[in-house]
Design an enzyme around this catalytic site. Sequence first.
Site, PDB file in Angstrom:
ATOM      1  N   ASP A  53      98.522  97.114  55.909  1.00  0.00           N
ATOM      2  CA  ASP A  53      99.249  95.931  56.397  1.00  0.00           C
ATOM      3  C   ASP A  53      98.399  95.226  57.121  1.00  0.00           C
ATOM      4  O   ASP A  53      98.827  94.171  57.751  1.00  0.00           O
ATOM      5  CB  ASP A  53     100.602  96.464  56.992  1.00  0.00           C
ATOM      6  CG  ASP A  53     100.026  97.416  58.243  1.00  0.00           C
ATOM      7  OD1 ASP A  53      99.032  98.135  57.871  1.00  0.00           O
ATOM      8  OD2 ASP A  53     100.783  97.568  59.402  1.00  0.00           O
ATOM      9  N   ASP A 199      96.343  98.554  65.309  1.00  0.00           N
ATOM     10  CA  ASP A 199      97.384  99.121  65.818  1.00  0.00           C
ATOM     11  C   ASP A 199      96.741 100.391  66.954  1.00  0.00           C
ATOM     12  O   ASP A 199      95.688 100.790  66.674  1.00  0.00           O
ATOM     13  CB  ASP A 199      98.127 100.030  64.752  1.00  0.00           C
ATOM     14  CG  ASP A 199      98.713  99.105  63.503  1.00  0.00           C
ATOM     15  OD1 ASP A 199      98.674  97.844  63.882  1.00  0.00           O
ATOM     16  OD2 ASP A 199      98.993  99.736  62.581  1.00  0.00           O
ATOM     17  N   HIS A 257     104.707  93.896  65.067  1.00  0.00           N
ATOM     18  CA  HIS A 257     104.496  95.103  64.219  1.00  0.00           C
ATOM     19  C   HIS A 257     105.723  96.154  64.335  1.00  0.00           C
ATOM     20  O   HIS A 257     105.583  97.285  64.523  1.00  0.00           O
ATOM     21  CB  HIS A 257     103.076  95.727  64.661  1.00  0.00           C
ATOM     22  CG  HIS A 257     102.430  96.466  63.663  1.00  0.00           C
ATOM     23  ND1 HIS A 257     102.896  97.852  63.676  1.00  0.00           N
ATOM     24  CD2 HIS A 257     101.467  96.360  62.812  1.00  0.00           C
ATOM     25  CE1 HIS A 257     102.295  98.658  62.520  1.00  0.00           C
ATOM     26  NE2 HIS A 257     101.390  97.616  62.108  1.00  0.00           N
TER      27      HIS A 257
HETATM   28 ZN   LIG Z   1      99.745  98.485  61.121  1.00  0.00          ZN
HETATM   29 ZN   LIG Z   2      97.659 101.305  61.178  1.00  0.00          ZN
END
Ligand SMILES: [Zn+2]
Ligand SMILES: [Zn+2]
Length: 298
Positions: A53, A199, A257
């Site tokens: 992603d 992330d 996200h």
């Molecule tokens: Zn992600």
């Molecule tokens: Zn990730």
Amino acid sequence: MPTSERFPTAHLLNANERFFLIDCGEGTQIQLRRFKIRLGKINNIFISHMHGDHIFGLFGLISSFCLLGRTSKLHIYGPVMLEELLLDHLKYFQNDLTFQIVTHTFQNRRSALIYQDKNIEVRTIPLLHRVPTCGFLFKEKKAPKNIKKEMVEKYKIPIKDIIRIKDGSDFVNADGTIIPNDELTLPAYKIRSYAFCSDTAYDEKVIEHVKSVDILYHETTFAHNDAELAAETTHSTTKQAADIARNAGVGKLLIGHFSSRYKNYDFFEQEAREVFENSVAVKDGDVFSVPKTREENK
Ligand SMILES: [Zn+2]
Ligand SMILES: [Zn+2]
């Protein structure tokens, strides 16, 4: 997961008309076109980590660069494994590359300076995720003060003294009079900064890296109630991101996200605002600016 309204992660930073692409989720080139960004202006791409992603869009973008006949170098910054992945991809799909790709890889154990030019520098922010992950801190360099033209004429300041005055020195006239620096110059511009953190699990170590930035983007995959799930999957909740923003004293917090498990996203912003008032849940295409302002004269 992409939805019809939300594409995976990609941010575009415009720093004095220099464009930096940060992460490149699937469909990024479509969104760049939708929001009228000239692809050719992108020369530097930063990839935070090797999850689809955040990177699936890179291959389509490289292909389009070729079809557009790009000739200028493309610099890509990312984790060590990125180099191998790119080489494999290019071998199978892009052996007709019309431009050079220069990869710059980094470790995620400590912060490192990975880019700099005349105006800006970029440092990595080590994050806590299932695979090696770094955020990025974009920060302007301190610019010299501007000298007032009318003062150069009034005091007949020779060129050799101008650089010293821009650095903060006073000027001594031929008759020995000291003209204070504040009278001769406009204050320097304030340094602007943007931090991108995606992330990551909640990690207080991030605070020192994003201290007082103008805008912090911090992922919030989960709602406050799902803190356990966030910890298991090494992601953050709304209140955790807002906690980082509050403790770092940032100007504004952007969150995104969001997990596709939720039916609506309204509560994300509300939850973050309970901890840090200036929080915004971002939508694709949103634009945020940090105005260019001068420091106060002392
Ligand atoms: Zn992600
Ligand atoms: Zn990730």
